[in-house]
Scaffold this motif. Sequence first.
Motif, mmCIF file in Angstrom:
data_model
loop_
_atom_site.group_PDB
_atom_site.id
_atom_site.type_symbol
_atom_site.label_atom_id
_atom_site.label_comp_id
_atom_site.label_asym_id
_atom_site.label_seq_id
_atom_site.Cartn_x
_atom_site.Cartn_y
_atom_site.Cartn_z
ATOM 1 N N ARG A 104 -13.537 -40.427 27.912
ATOM 2 C CA ARG A 104 -14.778 -40.896 27.010
ATOM 3 C C ARG A 104 -14.446 -42.295 26.598
ATOM 4 O O ARG A 104 -15.578 -43.130 26.557
ATOM 5 N N CYS A 105 -13.340 -42.818 26.182
ATOM 6 C CA CYS A 105 -13.138 -44.069 25.830
ATOM 7 C C CYS A 105 -13.499 -45.230 26.808
ATOM 8 O O CYS A 105 -14.173 -46.053 26.504
ATOM 9 N N VAL A 106 -12.776 -44.994 27.908
ATOM 10 C CA VAL A 106 -12.816 -45.734 29.119
ATOM 11 C C VAL A 106 -14.340 -46.004 29.446
ATOM 12 O O VAL A 106 -14.996 -47.226 29.723
ATOM 13 N N MET A 107 -15.033 -45.096 29.543
ATOM 14 C CA MET A 107 -16.264 -44.968 29.877
ATOM 15 C C MET A 107 -17.310 -45.565 28.865
ATOM 16 O O MET A 107 -18.162 -46.385 29.280
ATOM 17 N N GLY A 108 -16.781 -45.319 27.389
ATOM 18 C CA GLY A 108 -17.702 -46.061 26.616
ATOM 19 C C GLY A 108 -17.757 -47.355 26.566
ATOM 20 O O GLY A 108 -18.545 -48.032 26.387
ATOM 21 N N PHE A 109 -16.531 -47.889 26.859
ATOM 22 C CA PHE A 109 -16.059 -49.157 26.597
ATOM 23 C C PHE A 109 -16.834 -50.039 27.848
ATOM 24 O O PHE A 109 -17.412 -51.078 28.019
ATOM 25 N N LEU A 110 -16.636 -49.220 28.869
ATOM 26 C CA LEU A 110 -17.277 -49.496 30.103
ATOM 27 C C LEU A 110 -19.109 -49.760 30.147
ATOM 28 O O LEU A 110 -19.598 -50.901 30.539
ATOM 29 N N SER A 111 -19.483 -48.827 29.559
ATOM 30 C CA SER A 111 -20.960 -48.924 29.365
ATOM 31 C C SER A 111 -21.213 -49.792 28.379
ATOM 32 O O SER A 111 -22.378 -50.341 28.477
ATOM 33 N N ALA A 112 -20.280 -50.103 27.352
ATOM 34 C CA ALA A 112 -20.796 -51.321 26.328
ATOM 35 C C ALA A 112 -20.909 -52.700 27.159
ATOM 36 O O ALA A 112 -21.681 -53.375 26.690
ATOM 37 N N PHE A 113 -20.072 -52.710 27.930
ATOM 38 C CA PHE A 113 -19.813 -54.322 28.388
ATOM 39 C C PHE A 113 -20.422 -54.373 29.780
ATOM 40 O O PHE A 113 -20.544 -55.636 30.204
ATOM 41 N N ASP A 114 -20.924 -53.340 30.525
ATOM 42 C CA ASP A 114 -21.382 -53.486 31.725
ATOM 43 C C ASP A 114 -22.840 -52.566 31.575
ATOM 44 O O ASP A 114 -22.674 -51.457 31.653
ATOM 45 N N SER A 115 -23.726 -53.473 31.936
ATOM 46 C CA SER A 115 -25.238 -52.738 31.692
ATOM 47 C C SER A 115 -25.615 -51.746 32.708
ATOM 48 O O SER A 115 -26.331 -50.808 32.725
ATOM 49 N N ASP A 116 -24.816 -51.963 33.976
ATOM 50 C CA ASP A 116 -25.173 -51.135 34.973
ATOM 51 C C ASP A 116 -24.391 -49.586 34.958
ATOM 52 O O ASP A 116 -24.658 -48.818 35.762
ATOM 53 N N ALA A 117 -23.600 -49.437 34.239
ATOM 54 C CA ALA A 117 -22.613 -48.410 33.760
ATOM 55 C C ALA A 117 -23.074 -47.553 32.643
ATOM 56 O O ALA A 117 -22.265 -47.263 31.830
ATOM 57 N N SER A 118 -24.276 -47.429 32.453
ATOM 58 C CA SER A 118 -25.021 -46.668 31.374
ATOM 59 C C SER A 118 -24.340 -45.346 31.470
ATOM 60 O O SER A 118 -24.406 -44.649 32.501
ATOM 61 N N LEU A 119 -23.993 -44.665 30.340
ATOM 62 C CA LEU A 119 -23.911 -43.048 30.254
ATOM 63 C C LEU A 119 -25.001 -42.431 30.292
ATOM 64 O O LEU A 119 -25.017 -41.090 30.703
ATOM 65 N N ASP A 120 -26.224 -42.908 29.887
ATOM 66 C CA ASP A 120 -27.360 -42.188 29.849
ATOM 67 C C ASP A 120 -28.043 -42.496 31.400
ATOM 68 O O ASP A 120 -29.081 -43.381 31.290
ATOM 69 N N VAL A 121 -27.961 -41.744 32.241
ATOM 70 C CA VAL A 121 -28.540 -41.780 33.572
ATOM 71 C C VAL A 121 -29.816 -40.910 33.785
ATOM 72 O O VAL A 121 -29.605 -39.913 34.249
ATOM 73 N N PHE A 122 -30.952 -41.480 32.810
ATOM 74 C CA PHE A 122 -31.940 -40.645 32.854
ATOM 75 C C PHE A 122 -32.673 -40.386 34.303
ATOM 76 O O PHE A 122 -33.317 -39.397 34.784
ATOM 77 N N TYR A 123 -32.701 -41.227 35.327
ATOM 78 C CA TYR A 123 -33.129 -41.487 36.494
ATOM 79 C C TYR A 123 -32.293 -40.601 37.566
ATOM 80 O O TYR A 123 -32.714 -40.185 38.487
ATOM 81 N N HIS A 124 -31.210 -40.150 37.002
ATOM 82 C CA HIS A 124 -30.311 -39.327 37.962
ATOM 83 C C HIS A 124 -29.694 -38.413 37.362
ATOM 84 O O HIS A 124 -28.436 -38.455 36.882
ATOM 85 N N PRO A 125 -30.104 -37.159 36.902
ATOM 86 C CA PRO A 125 -29.695 -36.226 36.009
ATOM 87 C C PRO A 125 -28.364 -35.587 36.599
ATOM 88 O O PRO A 125 -27.522 -34.818 35.651
ATOM 89 N N LEU A 126 -28.258 -35.631 37.798
ATOM 90 C CA LEU A 126 -26.921 -35.007 38.441
ATOM 91 C C LEU A 126 -25.731 -35.621 37.884
ATOM 92 O O LEU A 126 -24.635 -35.212 37.718
ATOM 93 N N LEU A 127 -25.874 -37.074 37.841
ATOM 94 C CA LEU A 127 -24.797 -37.702 37.354
ATOM 95 C C LEU A 127 -24.472 -37.530 35.979
ATOM 96 O O LEU A 127 -23.068 -37.378 35.600
ATOM 97 N N ASP A 128 -25.486 -37.309 35.134
ATOM 98 C CA ASP A 128 -25.223 -36.928 33.822
ATOM 99 C C ASP A 128 -24.356 -35.740 33.680
ATOM 100 O O ASP A 128 -23.505 -35.402 33.093
ATOM 101 N N LEU A 129 -24.870 -34.533 34.516
ATOM 102 C CA LEU A 129 -24.305 -33.297 34.682
ATOM 103 C C LEU A 129 -22.927 -33.336 34.893
ATOM 104 O O LEU A 129 -21.821 -32.710 34.350
ATOM 105 N N ILE A 130 -22.589 -34.114 35.961
ATOM 106 C CA ILE A 130 -21.306 -34.234 36.362
ATOM 107 C C ILE A 130 -20.433 -35.109 35.350
ATOM 108 O O ILE A 130 -19.283 -34.544 35.016
ATOM 109 N N TYR A 131 -20.695 -36.066 34.622
ATOM 110 C CA TYR A 131 -19.901 -36.548 33.669
ATOM 111 C C TYR A 131 -19.759 -35.637 32.407
ATOM 112 O O TYR A 131 -18.517 -35.582 32.097
ATOM 113 N N TYR A 132 -20.793 -35.132 32.071
ATOM 114 C CA TYR A 132 -20.667 -34.190 30.835
ATOM 115 C C TYR A 132 -19.874 -32.906 31.147
ATOM 116 O O TYR A 132 -19.019 -32.320 30.360
#
Length: 163
Positions: A104-132
Amino acid sequence: MIKQARSLPTDKLKIVYISINGALYFIQVCIWIYLWIDDNTVVIFIGKIFIAVVSFMAALGFLLYGGRLFIMLKHFPIESRGRRKKLHEVGSVTAICFTCFLIRCVMGFLSAFDSDASLDVFYHPLLDLIYYLVVEVLPSALVLYILRKLPPRRISAQYHPIQ
């Protein structure tokens, strides 16, 4: 000399735990309210960094205290009842929780510094499901599975059931 677990007072520990959690939740709610009023990219960045730092502190806490408990149990006498089972439980729960919060820490830092690595992937709910599933559901299920057996109830010395 045999090292034994000590019965140390935990009254202050409970107050500190509640205070820290209350402060963290208060800060998070303030960030959400500010974002609700004014959608600001700087505050979004601060919110992502905040969550990443909190996740890192949680991972570090699990590593430190779980590791200390594991080492303490390792120093118990070999013939101690349940020692091997407790070592396995403590080691597994510590490793699972540390890994979960570190991801969670690594993904949080990654999503903060890289706009393409957002944790809220509304356009692809399968990625959200896999992450959570990986960082929330799977670790919780593993911890519940490992700690599935509750300790036996203690029976009072004065009360004896009728046989």
